[in-house]
Design a protein around this motif. Structure first.
Motif, PDB file in Angstrom:
ATOM      1  N   GLY A 169       1.080  -1.255   0.067  1.00  0.00           N
ATOM      2  CA  GLY A 169      -0.010   0.162  -0.024  1.00  0.00           C
ATOM      3  C   GLY A 169       0.961   1.329   0.009  1.00  0.00           C
ATOM      4  N   TYR A 170       0.107   2.388  -0.116  1.00  0.00           N
ATOM      5  CA  TYR A 170       0.828   3.772  -0.178  1.00  0.00           C
ATOM      6  C   TYR A 170       0.108   4.728   0.542  1.00  0.00           C
ATOM      7  CZ  TYR A 170       3.568   7.510  -2.187  1.00  0.00           C
ATOM      8  OH  TYR A 170       4.404   8.764  -2.341  1.00  0.00           O
ATOM      9  N   PHE A 171       0.810   5.369   1.408  1.00  0.00           N
ATOM     10  CA  PHE A 171       0.027   6.449   2.218  1.00  0.00           C
ATOM     11  C   PHE A 171       0.651   7.674   1.917  1.00  0.00           C
ATOM     12  CE2 PHE A 171      -0.501   9.374   5.574  1.00  0.00           C
ATOM     13  CZ  PHE A 171      -2.047   9.248   5.795  1.00  0.00           C
ATOM     14  N   PRO A 172       0.098   8.730   1.041  1.00  0.00           N
ATOM     15  CA  PRO A 172       0.650   9.778   0.723  1.00  0.00           C
ATOM     16  C   PRO A 172       0.456  10.902   1.823  1.00  0.00           C
ATOM     17  CG  PRO A 172      -1.533   9.488  -0.144  1.00  0.00           C
ATOM     18  CD  PRO A 172      -1.558   8.481   0.584  1.00  0.00           C
ATOM     19  N   ILE A 173       1.612  11.781   1.974  1.00  0.00           N
ATOM     20  CA  ILE A 173       1.515  13.121   2.476  1.00  0.00           C
ATOM     21  C   ILE A 173       1.816  14.056   1.598  1.00  0.00           C
ATOM     22  CG2 ILE A 173       2.714  14.304   4.487  1.00  0.00           C
ATOM     23  CD1 ILE A 173       3.194  11.754   5.899  1.00  0.00           C
ATOM     24  N   VAL A 174       0.704  15.105   1.501  1.00  0.00           N
ATOM     25  CA  VAL A 174       1.134  16.398   0.540  1.00  0.00           C
ATOM     26  C   VAL A 174       0.793  17.517   1.384  1.00  0.00           C
ATOM     27  CG1 VAL A 174       0.192  17.289  -1.485  1.00  0.00           C
ATOM     28  CG2 VAL A 174       0.396  14.802  -1.294  1.00  0.00           C
ATOM     29  N   ASN A 175       1.429  18.556   1.529  1.00  0.00           N
ATOM     30  CA  ASN A 175       1.232  19.767   2.310  1.00  0.00           C
ATOM     31  C   ASN A 175       1.449  20.856   1.264  1.00  0.00           C
ATOM     32  OD1 ASN A 175       3.290  18.510   4.935  1.00  0.00           O
ATOM     33  ND2 ASN A 175       1.243  18.195   4.683  1.00  0.00           N
ATOM     34  N   VAL A 176       0.456  21.504   0.926  1.00  0.00           N
ATOM     35  CA  VAL A 176       0.310  22.774   0.119  1.00  0.00           C
ATOM     36  C   VAL A 176       0.366  23.963   0.944  1.00  0.00           C
ATOM     37  CG1 VAL A 176      -0.582  21.530  -1.839  1.00  0.00           C
ATOM     38  CG2 VAL A 176      -1.974  22.642  -0.138  1.00  0.00           C
ATOM     39  N   ASP A 177       0.048  23.569   2.232  1.00  0.00           N
ATOM     40  CA  ASP A 177       0.270  24.759   3.111  1.00  0.00           C
ATOM     41  C   ASP A 177       0.879  24.220   4.404  1.00  0.00           C
ATOM     42  OD1 ASP A 177      -1.417  26.831   1.892  1.00  0.00           O
ATOM     43  OD2 ASP A 177      -3.108  25.278   2.109  1.00  0.00           O
ATOM     44  N   ARG A 178       1.713  25.232   4.908  1.00  0.00           N
ATOM     45  CA  ARG A 178       2.452  24.869   6.304  1.00  0.00           C
ATOM     46  C   ARG A 178       1.263  25.139   7.373  1.00  0.00           C
ATOM     47  NH1 ARG A 178       8.437  25.144   6.833  1.00  0.00           N
ATOM     48  NH2 ARG A 178       7.844  26.178   8.812  1.00  0.00           N
ATOM     49  N   TYR A 179       1.017  24.161   8.107  1.00  0.00           N
ATOM     50  CA  TYR A 179      -0.263  24.333   9.284  1.00  0.00           C
ATOM     51  C   TYR A 179       0.451  23.446  10.454  1.00  0.00           C
ATOM     52  CZ  TYR A 179      -1.446  19.907   7.163  1.00  0.00           C
ATOM     53  OH  TYR A 179      -1.381  18.651   6.711  1.00  0.00           O
ATOM     54  N   ASP A 180      -0.295  23.951  11.504  1.00  0.00           N
ATOM     55  CA  ASP A 180       0.140  23.139  12.899  1.00  0.00           C
ATOM     56  C   ASP A 180       0.042  21.855  12.616  1.00  0.00           C
ATOM     57  OD1 ASP A 180       0.881  23.021  15.535  1.00  0.00           O
ATOM     58  OD2 ASP A 180      -1.147  23.010  16.232  1.00  0.00           O
ATOM     59  N   GLY A 181       1.181  21.000  13.265  1.00  0.00           N
ATOM     60  CA  GLY A 181       1.171  19.486  12.780  1.00  0.00           C
ATOM     61  C   GLY A 181       1.472  18.994  11.424  1.00  0.00           C
ATOM     62  N   CYS A 182       1.448  20.040  10.463  1.00  0.00           N
ATOM     63  CA  CYS A 182       2.030  19.295   8.798  1.00  0.00           C
ATOM     64  C   CYS A 182       3.475  18.818   8.968  1.00  0.00           C
ATOM     65  CB  CYS A 182       1.791  20.395   8.167  1.00  0.00           C
ATOM     66  SG  CYS A 182       3.134  21.514   7.767  1.00  0.00           S
ATOM     67  N   TYR A 183       3.577  17.627   8.226  1.00  0.00           N
ATOM     68  CA  TYR A 183       4.850  16.896   8.247  1.00  0.00           C
ATOM     69  C   TYR A 183       5.891  17.750   7.787  1.00  0.00           C
ATOM     70  CZ  TYR A 183       7.848  13.141   7.558  1.00  0.00           C
ATOM     71  OH  TYR A 183       9.029  12.366   7.724  1.00  0.00           O
ATOM     72  N   SER A 184       5.726  18.447   6.702  1.00  0.00           N
ATOM     73  CA  SER A 184       6.924  19.031   6.216  1.00  0.00           C
ATOM     74  C   SER A 184       7.537  20.204   7.119  1.00  0.00           C
ATOM     75  CB  SER A 184       6.491  19.722   4.636  1.00  0.00           C
ATOM     76  OG  SER A 184       5.303  20.822   5.023  1.00  0.00           O
ATOM     77  N   ALA A 185       6.692  21.053   7.847  1.00  0.00           N
ATOM     78  CA  ALA A 185       6.990  22.086   8.758  1.00  0.00           C
ATOM     79  C   ALA A 185       7.798  21.153   9.875  1.00  0.00           C
ATOM     80  CB  ALA A 185       6.059  22.777   9.368  1.00  0.00           C
ATOM     81  N   GLY A 186       7.136  19.924  10.395  1.00  0.00           N
ATOM     82  CA  GLY A 186       7.900  19.352  11.831  1.00  0.00           C
ATOM     83  C   GLY A 186       9.224  18.835  11.361  1.00  0.00           C
ATOM     84  N   ILE A 187       9.480  18.317  10.106  1.00  0.00           N
ATOM     85  CA  ILE A 187      10.953  17.646   9.727  1.00  0.00           C
ATOM     86  C   ILE A 187      11.850  18.687   9.703  1.00  0.00           C
ATOM     87  CG2 ILE A 187       9.719  15.492   9.003  1.00  0.00           C
ATOM     88  CD1 ILE A 187      10.462  16.479   6.233  1.00  0.00           C
ATOM     89  N   VAL A 188      11.575  20.081   9.509  1.00  0.00           N
ATOM     90  CA  VAL A 188      12.519  20.965   9.101  1.00  0.00           C
ATOM     91  C   VAL A 188      13.553  21.187  10.226  1.00  0.00           C
ATOM     92  CG1 VAL A 188      13.015  23.483   8.968  1.00  0.00           C
ATOM     93  CG2 VAL A 188      11.451  22.351   7.277  1.00  0.00           C
ATOM     94  N   PRO A 189      13.048  21.370  11.484  1.00  0.00           N
ATOM     95  CA  PRO A 189      14.206  21.314  12.499  1.00  0.00           C
ATOM     96  C   PRO A 189      14.973  20.086  12.862  1.00  0.00           C
ATOM     97  CG  PRO A 189      11.838  21.384  13.546  1.00  0.00           C
ATOM     98  CD  PRO A 189      11.914  21.608  11.967  1.00  0.00           C
ATOM     99  N   PHE A 190      14.354  19.137  12.436  1.00  0.00           N
ATOM    100  CA  PHE A 190      14.751  17.701  12.357  1.00  0.00           C
ATOM    101  C   PHE A 190      16.290  17.740  11.520  1.00  0.00           C
ATOM    102  CE2 PHE A 190      15.196  13.129  11.891  1.00  0.00           C
ATOM    103  CZ  PHE A 190      15.249  12.571  13.232  1.00  0.00           C
ATOM    104  N   ILE A 191      15.916  17.883  10.318  1.00  0.00           N
ATOM    105  CA  ILE A 191      16.884  17.986   9.209  1.00  0.00           C
ATOM    106  C   ILE A 191      18.005  18.959   9.718  1.00  0.00           C
ATOM    107  CG2 ILE A 191      17.172  18.618   7.055  1.00  0.00           C
ATOM    108  CD1 ILE A 191      14.446  17.413   6.149  1.00  0.00           C
ATOM    109  N   GLN A 192      17.469  20.078  10.088  1.00  0.00           N
ATOM    110  CA  GLN A 192      18.415  21.260  10.309  1.00  0.00           C
ATOM    111  C   GLN A 192      19.499  20.836  11.355  1.00  0.00           C
ATOM    112  OE1 GLN A 192      15.778  24.679  10.971  1.00  0.00           O
ATOM    113  NE2 GLN A 192      17.745  25.911  10.502  1.00  0.00           N
ATOM    114  N   ALA A 193      19.022  19.972  12.351  1.00  0.00           N
ATOM    115  CA  ALA A 193      19.740  19.405  13.637  1.00  0.00           C
ATOM    116  C   ALA A 193      20.655  18.523  13.112  1.00  0.00           C
ATOM    117  CB  ALA A 193      19.036  19.134  14.778  1.00  0.00           C
ATOM    118  N   TYR A 194      20.159  17.577  12.167  1.00  0.00           N
ATOM    119  CA  TYR A 194      21.091  16.441  11.888  1.00  0.00           C
ATOM    120  C   TYR A 194      22.082  16.995  10.826  1.00  0.00           C
ATOM    121  CZ  TYR A 194      22.801  12.274   9.502  1.00  0.00           C
ATOM    122  OH  TYR A 194      23.790  11.238   9.021  1.00  0.00           O
TER     123      TYR A 194
END
Length: 265
Positions: A192-217
């Motif tokens: 199966g395939y579960f898509p995550i698509v963010n066309v806006d940044r909102y509270d709890g959206c995945y794309s915003a959440g991983i930015v500090p994770f990527i920055q820190a790494y």
């Protein structure tokens, strides 16, 4: 052994990603695909801070058993700090060397973990070993090379994502995971395939959440200057403000079964 470990700060960042609405929806999709029944024994490999396992325990009820394991003591500490029924437990364990007897579980689930395991062959073999004949497994993994993320500085985006790629052992694992599972004696039932698509940044959206994770790494690796990383992060905020934000990724769910003693499932 996983290729990435988590201190308290990294665990806190990951915790926020798990709590976001996109990953919460992914968990619900996983629960639906697994269809855990009352009384089943379930193993959650790479349970993290313990958000999936309680729902699995709700499904098994007191006649069942759910065990969550994670290589990170920090993650297990977070999981065990949450209220839990008596039939749900957690322990520190290596996904490639599980401390359980053969055929101990009816169901094994592992979400966003396999791509971080250095010895993927051992991981698959251990999942096969602890699963009872006729049991089922769901392994969910991301192809990090297939992330679609808009930037008006694509060269910088490519540099950041290339610097982030070593955070897991196999950034393209879904492309070979089916073959690896079959090689250890499991039967591939469905992908199966579960898509995550963010066309806006909102509270709890995945794309915003991983930015500090990527920055820190990436900052910790010292491969890209912090000023460039900050400019990369701030661009996403600016794009969102102009209605130009776009991010898409997806998770592949491999549902496999272990043939029974008669060769059937």
């Amino acid at each position: 052994m996983a290729s990435m470990t988590y201190d308290a700060a990294a665990a806190e960042r990951l915790d926020k990603v798990y709590l976001g609405s996109d990953v919460a929806a992914q968990r619900q999709d996983t629960i639906k695909r697994l269809a855990v029944a009352a009384g089943e024994h379930v193993l959650d490999v790479g349970c993290g801070p313990g958000y999936l396992a309680p729902s699995l325990a709700d499904a098994t009820g007191p006649k069942g058993r759910v065990v969550g394991v994670d290589l990170s003591p920090e993650m297990i500490a977070r999981a065990t700090s949450k209220p839990a029924p008596a039939w749900l437990s957690y322990q520190v364990a290596d996904a490639a060397d599980l401390p359980f007897d053969d055929a101990s579980f009816d169901v094994v689930v592992s979400t966003q973990v396999a791509e971080y395991v250095s010895d993927i062959e051992a991981f698959c073999a251990e999942v096969h070993r602890v699963l009872r004949p006729g049991g089922r497994v769901l392994i969910l993994a991301t192809d990090w090379d297939a992330v679609c993320w808009h930037s008006e500085d694509p060269d910088r985006m490519d540099r950041v994502m290339a610097a982030f790629a070593p955070h897991c052992a196999r950034s393209r694992l879904p492309r070979t995971l089916g073959q690896r599972l079959r090689s250890c004696g499991l039967h591939l039932e469905d992908v199966g395939y579960f898509p995550i698509v963010n066309v806006d940044r909102y509270d709890g959206c995945y794309s915003a959440g991983i930015v500090p994770f990527i920055q820190a790494y990436v900052s910790g690796q010292g491969t890209i200057p912090d000023a460039e990383l900050e400019a990369w992060a701030q661009e996403q905020v600016a794009l969102d403000a102009r209605g130009a934000h776009f991010f898409a990724t997806g998770r592949f769910s491999f549902l496999v079964t272990k043939p029974g003693a008669d060769g059937g499932n």
